[in-house]
Design an enzyme around this catalytic site. Sequence first.
Site, PDB file in Angstrom:
ATOM      1  N   PHE A 143       0.856  -1.190   0.000  1.00 18.09           N
ATOM      2  CA  PHE A 143       0.000   0.000   0.000  1.00 18.09           C
ATOM      3  C   PHE A 143       0.888   1.234   0.000  1.00 18.09           C
ATOM      4  O   PHE A 143       1.738   1.396   0.866  1.00 18.09           O
ATOM      5  CB  PHE A 143      -0.933   0.037   1.217  1.00 18.09           C
ATOM      6  N   ASP A 228       9.212   2.713   1.885  1.00 22.44           N
ATOM      7  CA  ASP A 228       8.044   3.437   2.356  1.00 22.44           C
ATOM      8  C   ASP A 228       7.935   3.180   3.859  1.00 22.44           C
ATOM      9  O   ASP A 228       7.536   2.098   4.288  1.00 22.44           O
ATOM     10  CB  ASP A 228       6.803   2.935   1.599  1.00 22.44           C
ATOM     11  N   LYS A 257       2.172   9.741   8.262  1.00 17.66           N
ATOM     12  CA  LYS A 257       1.415   9.233   9.411  1.00 17.66           C
ATOM     13  C   LYS A 257       1.873   9.825  10.761  1.00 17.66           C
ATOM     14  O   LYS A 257       1.412  10.866  11.136  1.00 17.66           O
ATOM     15  CB  LYS A 257       1.427   7.710   9.423  1.00 17.66           C
TER      16      LYS A 257
HETATM   17  C1  LIG Z   1      -0.997   5.177   4.986  1.00 12.99           C
HETATM   18  C2  LIG Z   1       0.068   4.801   4.067  1.00 12.99           C
HETATM   19  C3  LIG Z   1       0.306   5.514   2.881  1.00 12.99           C
HETATM   20  C4  LIG Z   1      -0.571   6.657   2.430  1.00 12.99           C
HETATM   21  O1  LIG Z   1      -0.536   7.744   3.302  1.00 12.99           O
HETATM   22  P1  LIG Z   1      -1.652   8.893   3.160  1.00 12.99           P
HETATM   23  O2  LIG Z   1      -1.216   9.922   4.160  1.00 12.99           O
HETATM   24  O3  LIG Z   1      -2.974   8.264   3.471  1.00 12.99           O
HETATM   25  O4  LIG Z   1      -1.593   9.391   1.765  1.00 12.99           O
HETATM   26  C5  LIG Z   1       1.365   5.126   2.084  1.00 12.99           C
HETATM   27  N1  LIG Z   1       2.150   4.088   2.432  1.00 12.99           N
HETATM   28  C6  LIG Z   1       1.963   3.387   3.562  1.00 12.99           C
HETATM   29  C7  LIG Z   1       2.890   2.274   3.895  1.00 12.99           C
HETATM   30  C8  LIG Z   1       0.912   3.710   4.408  1.00 12.99           C
HETATM   31  O5  LIG Z   1       0.707   2.987   5.519  1.00 12.99           O
END
Ligand SMILES: *Cc1c(COP(=O)(O)O)cnc(C)c1O
Length: 412
Positions: A143, A228, A257
């Site tokens: 994700f 990420d 986050k």
């Molecule tokens: C939540 C998340 C995102 C996206 O972040 P947003 O602030 O919702 O755009 C991207 N990568 C990972 C691993 C995430 O947990």
Amino acid sequence: MKGNSDMQWQQLKQQDEQCYMNTFGTRLPFVPVKGKGCRLFDAEGNQKVDFLGGIAVNVLGYGDEGMAKTLYRQAKELLHVSNLFYTLPQEKLAGLLFAQTGLKCFFCNSGAEANEGAFKLARKYFYNKKEPRYEIISAINSFHGRTLATVAATGQEKYQRPYAPLPAGFSQVPYGSLAALRRAITPHTAAILLETIQGEGGVIMGGRSYLRGVEKLCRENGILFILDEIQTGMGRTGKLFSYQHYGLSPDIITSAKGLAGGVPIGAVLAKPEVAAAFAPGDHGTTFGGNPLACAAACYCLETLLRRGLEGRASRMGRLLKKGLRQLAERHPTIIDVRGRGLLVGAELKHAVSGKDFTARLLELGYIVNCTGHNTLRFAPPLVVMRKDIEGLLTAMDTALTEQEALKSAHEY
Ligand SMILES: *Cc1c(COP(=O)(O)O)cnc(C)c1O
């Protein structure tokens, strides 16, 4: 839920149906109006213990006095001036992150935007070198966000299908397989993008040998290694960023986050030689890195480091996993427990409805969600207390016992 709180929920639901796009469906049957530590309260003072932490955002918990003071002071002095100016909070935050990682930063407003920035940086890096490398390989079940390019990088068909055609230059391979990555690399590959633990994907662990193998593969092929760390960062796994567990040296990491403990912010962090690919005008933002968000992030980061919350995440995470494993011994409904620090998953038998199970946990006073393949995800504030974990385990025990009684009633 009962009385006034129920009425308030019904009213908000009606308003939402009339005025808000239906992207989130029916929300949880609890209307939080304030919080303290790991607890949320509704208008009548009913409480829930939050083991989701605003989806791994609220690292310091709710109602932190120092955060409130920081925001008030900064709002009075300067909310926003644009990136035409140097500002004290932005340069302070850049310095704090550089001291922790040796990486140069760019601030934006969300995780998806941070990943977008990382893709642009990787492409610009090879554009400058006059190498035709633009492809990003990521993992199935990953994700990376909801914008078009981050959806293209997110290896989940349900998020991609309705939005075709997606930006070109993205492909996905099974997570955990070095052989699959090796096969996917082409002369056009610019970067490999991974999470160290797939969070939304169901707390799937990459593991040391895989992640180190990926980094080696990147080095051998002259491509960039992007991690990420949007969910795994800010102390959650027991280190400030999770790559620090594995002796990795990623070229780019993305953060968001928990970075400002609940105030929206994102960051692209890159090795200085990679960061240098961006020249003035190549990338930008209006809000990104504004004084309010950066003051919040400085407070969050300084507090986290001063209180050693990443160490606390390790200890509390071990306690939580141990408790869940003990439950799993008695309850066949739990088929796996995994995670690192305070990013923990408990996978349920696939015949059990994770959604019903989390609804029952909410009734019992605990907020947990279900991701990936029927996996309960726990990502509480790093200030979570032993007694909260013990309470959660008791509630889980109750819900599991009920679940299993229900199932054996069906069997006879
Ligand atoms: C939540 C998340 C995102 C996206 O972040 P947003 O602030 O919702 O755009 C991207 N990568 C990972 C691993 C995430 O947990």
